[in-house]
Design an enzyme around this catalytic site. Structure first.
Site, PDB file in Angstrom:
ATOM      1  N   GLY A 106      -5.081   6.236 -12.407  1.00  0.00           N
ATOM      2  CA  GLY A 106      -5.679   6.208 -11.078  1.00  0.00           C
ATOM      3  C   GLY A 106      -4.955   7.022 -10.010  1.00  0.00           C
ATOM      4  O   GLY A 106      -5.450   7.134  -8.889  1.00  0.00           O
TER       5      GLY A 106
ATOM      6  N   GLY B 148     -17.229  -4.564  -9.237  1.00  0.00           N
ATOM      7  CA  GLY B 148     -16.825  -4.725  -7.845  1.00  0.00           C
ATOM      8  C   GLY B 148     -17.003  -3.435  -7.053  1.00  0.00           C
ATOM      9  O   GLY B 148     -17.845  -2.590  -7.379  1.00  0.00           O
TER      10      GLY B 148
ATOM     11  N   TYR C  90      -3.389   2.616 -10.822  1.00  0.00           N
ATOM     12  CA  TYR C  90      -2.349   3.643 -10.646  1.00  0.00           C
ATOM     13  C   TYR C  90      -0.937   3.091 -10.776  1.00  0.00           C
ATOM     14  O   TYR C  90       0.021   3.848 -10.722  1.00  0.00           O
ATOM     15  CB  TYR C  90      -2.522   4.366  -9.303  1.00  0.00           C
ATOM     16  CG  TYR C  90      -2.724   3.455  -8.126  1.00  0.00           C
ATOM     17  CD1 TYR C  90      -1.648   2.832  -7.508  1.00  0.00           C
ATOM     18  CD2 TYR C  90      -4.000   3.215  -7.636  1.00  0.00           C
ATOM     19  CE1 TYR C  90      -1.836   1.991  -6.440  1.00  0.00           C
ATOM     20  CE2 TYR C  90      -4.202   2.358  -6.551  1.00  0.00           C
ATOM     21  CZ  TYR C  90      -3.120   1.752  -5.964  1.00  0.00           C
ATOM     22  OH  TYR C  90      -3.298   0.909  -4.898  1.00  0.00           O
TER      23      TYR C  90
ATOM     24  N   LYS D 123     -14.032  -3.367   3.208  1.00  0.00           N
ATOM     25  CA  LYS D 123     -14.736  -2.098   3.029  1.00  0.00           C
ATOM     26  C   LYS D 123     -16.243  -2.194   3.316  1.00  0.00           C
ATOM     27  O   LYS D 123     -16.862  -1.208   3.699  1.00  0.00           O
ATOM     28  CB  LYS D 123     -14.529  -1.576   1.605  1.00  0.00           C
ATOM     29  CG  LYS D 123     -13.134  -1.013   1.359  1.00  0.00           C
ATOM     30  CD  LYS D 123     -13.032  -0.439  -0.043  1.00  0.00           C
ATOM     31  CE  LYS D 123     -11.741   0.323  -0.221  1.00  0.00           C
ATOM     32  NZ  LYS D 123     -11.684   1.036  -1.504  1.00  0.00           N
TER      33      LYS D 123
ATOM     34  N   ASN E 236     -14.128   3.484   3.380  1.00  0.00           N
ATOM     35  CA  ASN E 236     -12.662   3.431   3.226  1.00  0.00           C
ATOM     36  C   ASN E 236     -11.946   4.315   4.244  1.00  0.00           C
ATOM     37  O   ASN E 236     -10.715   4.318   4.304  1.00  0.00           O
ATOM     38  CB  ASN E 236     -12.218   3.776   1.796  1.00  0.00           C
ATOM     39  CG  ASN E 236     -12.170   5.269   1.534  1.00  0.00           C
ATOM     40  OD1 ASN E 236     -12.908   6.035   2.167  1.00  0.00           O
ATOM     41  ND2 ASN E 236     -11.321   5.696   0.629  1.00  0.00           N
TER      42      ASN E 236
ATOM     43  N   ALA F  29     -15.057  -0.700  -6.640  1.00  0.00           N
ATOM     44  CA  ALA F  29     -14.793   0.577  -7.314  1.00  0.00           C
ATOM     45  C   ALA F  29     -15.924   0.909  -8.293  1.00  0.00           C
ATOM     46  O   ALA F  29     -16.299   2.081  -8.437  1.00  0.00           O
ATOM     47  CB  ALA F  29     -13.450   0.511  -8.040  1.00  0.00           C
TER      48      ALA F  29
ATOM     49  N   SER G 213       0.805  -1.227   0.000  1.00  0.00           N
ATOM     50  CA  SER G 213       0.000   0.000   0.000  1.00  0.00           C
ATOM     51  C   SER G 213       0.840   1.281   0.000  1.00  0.00           C
ATOM     52  O   SER G 213       1.883   1.359   0.645  1.00  0.00           O
ATOM     53  CB  SER G 213      -0.913   0.034   1.226  1.00  0.00           C
ATOM     54  OG  SER G 213      -1.526   1.304   1.325  1.00  0.00           O
TER      55      SER G 213
ATOM     56  N   ASP H 257     -13.344   7.533  -1.665  1.00  0.00           N
ATOM     57  CA  ASP H 257     -13.099   7.117  -3.059  1.00  0.00           C
ATOM     58  C   ASP H 257     -14.097   7.802  -4.001  1.00  0.00           C
ATOM     59  O   ASP H 257     -13.724   8.253  -5.092  1.00  0.00           O
ATOM     60  CB  ASP H 257     -13.266   5.594  -3.213  1.00  0.00           C
ATOM     61  CG  ASP H 257     -12.061   4.821  -2.702  1.00  0.00           C
ATOM     62  OD1 ASP H 257     -10.957   5.387  -2.679  1.00  0.00           O
ATOM     63  OD2 ASP H 257     -12.237   3.645  -2.338  1.00  0.00           O
TER      64      ASP H 257
HETATM   65  P1  NAP Z   1     -13.025  -5.789  -6.950  1.00  0.00           P
HETATM   66  O1  NAP Z   1     -14.098  -5.440  -5.970  1.00  0.00           O
HETATM   67  O2  NAP Z   1     -12.258  -7.045  -6.785  1.00  0.00           O
HETATM   68  O3  NAP Z   1     -13.750  -5.826  -8.400  1.00  0.00           O
HETATM   69  C1  NAP Z   1     -13.031  -6.124  -9.558  1.00  0.00           C
HETATM   70  C2  NAP Z   1     -13.976  -6.243 -10.740  1.00  0.00           C
HETATM   71  O4  NAP Z   1     -13.157  -6.474 -11.901  1.00  0.00           O
HETATM   72  C3  NAP Z   1     -14.948  -7.393 -10.657  1.00  0.00           C
HETATM   73  O5  NAP Z   1     -16.153  -7.031 -11.267  1.00  0.00           O
HETATM   74  C4  NAP Z   1     -14.232  -8.492 -11.472  1.00  0.00           C
HETATM   75  O6  NAP Z   1     -15.118  -9.397 -12.085  1.00  0.00           O
HETATM   76  C5  NAP Z   1     -13.590  -7.663 -12.562  1.00  0.00           C
HETATM   77  N1  NAP Z   1     -12.479  -8.368 -13.149  1.00  0.00           N
HETATM   78  C6  NAP Z   1     -11.408  -8.907 -12.509  1.00  0.00           C
HETATM   79  N2  NAP Z   1     -10.584  -9.477 -13.396  1.00  0.00           N
HETATM   80  C7  NAP Z   1     -11.135  -9.304 -14.612  1.00  0.00           C
HETATM   81  C8  NAP Z   1     -10.777  -9.681 -15.924  1.00  0.00           C
HETATM   82  N3  NAP Z   1      -9.631 -10.371 -16.168  1.00  0.00           N
HETATM   83  N4  NAP Z   1     -11.576  -9.324 -16.949  1.00  0.00           N
HETATM   84  C9  NAP Z   1     -12.727  -8.655 -16.711  1.00  0.00           C
HETATM   85  N5  NAP Z   1     -13.136  -8.269 -15.497  1.00  0.00           N
HETATM   86  C10 NAP Z   1     -12.341  -8.591 -14.461  1.00  0.00           C
HETATM   87  O7  NAP Z   1     -11.949  -4.639  -7.066  1.00  0.00           O
HETATM   88  P2  NAP Z   1     -12.197  -3.058  -6.843  1.00  0.00           P
HETATM   89  O8  NAP Z   1     -12.029  -2.718  -5.430  1.00  0.00           O
HETATM   90  O9  NAP Z   1     -13.482  -2.708  -7.514  1.00  0.00           O
HETATM   91  O10 NAP Z   1     -10.935  -2.435  -7.619  1.00  0.00           O
HETATM   92  C11 NAP Z   1     -10.845  -2.499  -9.017  1.00  0.00           C
HETATM   93  C12 NAP Z   1      -9.558  -1.780  -9.463  1.00  0.00           C
HETATM   94  O11 NAP Z   1      -9.666  -0.403  -9.164  1.00  0.00           O
HETATM   95  C13 NAP Z   1      -8.308  -2.287  -8.733  1.00  0.00           C
HETATM   96  O12 NAP Z   1      -7.246  -2.363  -9.651  1.00  0.00           O
HETATM   97  C14 NAP Z   1      -8.039  -1.215  -7.707  1.00  0.00           C
HETATM   98  O13 NAP Z   1      -6.670  -1.096  -7.386  1.00  0.00           O
HETATM   99  C15 NAP Z   1      -8.516   0.022  -8.448  1.00  0.00           C
HETATM  100  N6  NAP Z   1      -8.887   1.105  -7.520  1.00  0.00           N
HETATM  101  C16 NAP Z   1      -8.189   2.265  -7.606  1.00  0.00           C
HETATM  102  C17 NAP Z   1      -8.517   3.310  -6.755  1.00  0.00           C
HETATM  103  C18 NAP Z   1      -7.749   4.600  -6.862  1.00  0.00           C
HETATM  104  O14 NAP Z   1      -7.735   5.370  -5.901  1.00  0.00           O
HETATM  105  N7  NAP Z   1      -7.142   4.874  -7.989  1.00  0.00           N
HETATM  106  C19 NAP Z   1      -9.555   3.169  -5.821  1.00  0.00           C
HETATM  107  C20 NAP Z   1     -10.265   1.960  -5.775  1.00  0.00           C
HETATM  108  C21 NAP Z   1      -9.914   0.926  -6.636  1.00  0.00           C
HETATM  109  P3  NAP Z   1     -15.389 -10.866 -11.488  1.00  0.00           P
HETATM  110  O15 NAP Z   1     -16.401 -10.661 -10.417  1.00  0.00           O
HETATM  111  O16 NAP Z   1     -15.888 -11.615 -12.659  1.00  0.00           O
HETATM  112  O17 NAP Z   1     -14.073 -11.357 -10.961  1.00  0.00           O
END
Ligand code: NAP
Length: 305
Positions: free
Chosen positions: A273, A150, A252, A83, A105, A152, A31, A124
């Site tokens: 990001g 998911g 990011y 979360k 968060n 985000a 992190s 977020d």
């Molecule tokens: P999450 O709850 O695990 O959700 C991920 C989503 O992506 C799920 O719908 C998952 O689908 C889908 N997915 C995973 N692998 C995939 C693939 N190969 N092809 C298509 N869909 C896929 O994760 P999250 O918390 O939403 O985070 C998502 C991303 O956003 C992460 O990389 C995280 O680091 C980033 N993020 C960035 C910030 C920021 O401040 N910049 C803040 C929050 C999150 P399935 O259910 O089918 O697995």
């Protein structure tokens, strides 16, 4: 009226040491929050230490939250996988967590003569909103295409609803997409027809048509994390986006993903990001301290160019 969360100096009056904050999640070794937050506390000369609180299970989570009631504690951040599960352990939820994002968060700790209250917030969602605002994405936006379903994606859906922008949710499992929209409807007055706004990632023709009517594209999947060559959708489909569209990749690391690079090559407004990561941290800092966050210091801590 004094700010309810102006705790840093308040906490110091109850104990002689340094105030403590931390990140609750698992795994969290990678992190960037400690570097981001410690830089801000140090720059303002606030006596606080931001720690990594690796929390592998539900029992450990309950213990971590209970520990936040101790006198030297100032607050916490919460990340995957807690979360949502953390919400019932808190005394209160801010609208950002309860209604917009459906997840916590950031936890603030408010101490009065009678009690200690822990409140869950979500920074977020406003950080995502601000990043899109800075991209000029909201003006004239009617439709946002979100990849992923998911946590985000929930924040992105909540912000889109708040802005009066309709979503397309693009997923590899249609059932998960429908469930995500049903979940959104449990906390916000979502029009019934939004439940049909799910597209399968492999349905190329429907995806192309949806991109053609979207002014924004958000990647809320982890596809591209640590891999500057990976893209969450076929990059040639970017050609179907309107010329004024904006692209936001929540990833990011790397700071410029294949998606962002391809969008910029097509002269689309595009962002990775890092700004969202910066703004969510800055908003949390202000919630804990009641002070404006030193954005430049925090930006440098994230090594944003
Ligand atoms: P999450 O709850 O695990 O959700 C991920 C989503 O992506 C799920 O719908 C998952 O689908 C889908 N997915 C995973 N692998 C995939 C693939 N190969 N092809 C298509 N869909 C896929 O994760 P999250 O918390 O939403 O985070 C998502 C991303 O956003 C992460 O990389 C995280 O680091 C980033 N993020 C960035 C910030 C920021 O401040 N910049 C803040 C929050 C999150 P399935 O259910 O089918 O697995």
């Amino acid at each position: 009226m004094p700010l309810p969360h102006a705790h840093v100096l308040e906490a110091e009056s109850h104990h002689s040491g340094v105030g403590r904050l931390g990140l609750i999640g698992h795994p969290i070794a990678h992190s960037r929050s400690p570097a981001l937050q410690q830089a801000a506390f140090d720059a303002l000369g606030l006596p606080a230490r931001y720690e990594l609180w690796d929390t592998p299970g539900e029992t450990a989570l309950a213990g971590r939250v209970a520990a936040l009631r101790q006198p030297d504690m100032l607050g916490a951040n919460v990340t995957i996988p807690w979360k949502e599960n953390v919400a019932p352990l808190l005394d209160d939820l801010d609208d950002s967590a309860r209604r917009i994002a459906g997840a916590v968060n950031t936890i603030t700790r408010e101490e009065t003569a009678q009690c200690i209250r822990l409140t869950g917030h979500n920074t977020d969602a406003p950080a995502l909103d601000r990043t899109l605002d800075e991209l000029g994405a909201w003006s004239d936006a009617r439709r946002v295409l979100i990849l992923g379903a998911g946590g985000a994606a929930q924040a992105a859906l909540g912000v889109a609803h708040m802005r009066g922008v309709e979503p397309w949710l693009v997923v590899r499992r249609v059932k998960a997409g429908r469930e995500a929209l049903a979940k959104l409807a449990t906390r916000l007055p979502v029009p019934e027809h939004w439940r049909d706004y799910v597209i399968a990632l492999d349905d190329r023709s429907t995806l192309a048509a949806a991109l053609g009517e979207s002014q924004m594209l958000i990647n809320a999947t982890p596809v591209g994390v640590g891999d500057p060559g990976a893209s969450p959708l076929p990059l040639d489909l970017l050609a179907t986006l309107p010329s004024g569209a904006a692209v936001l990749d929540l990833i990011y690391a790397p700071p410029e993903t294949a998606l962002v690079r391809a969008a910029r090559a097509r002269r689309l407004r595009a962002e990775g990001g890092l700004p969202m990561l910066l703004y969510q941290g800055a908003l949390a800092f202000t919630l804990w301290t009641g002070q404006p966050a030193p954005l430049d210091v925090m930006r440098r801590a994230l090594a944003i160019e």
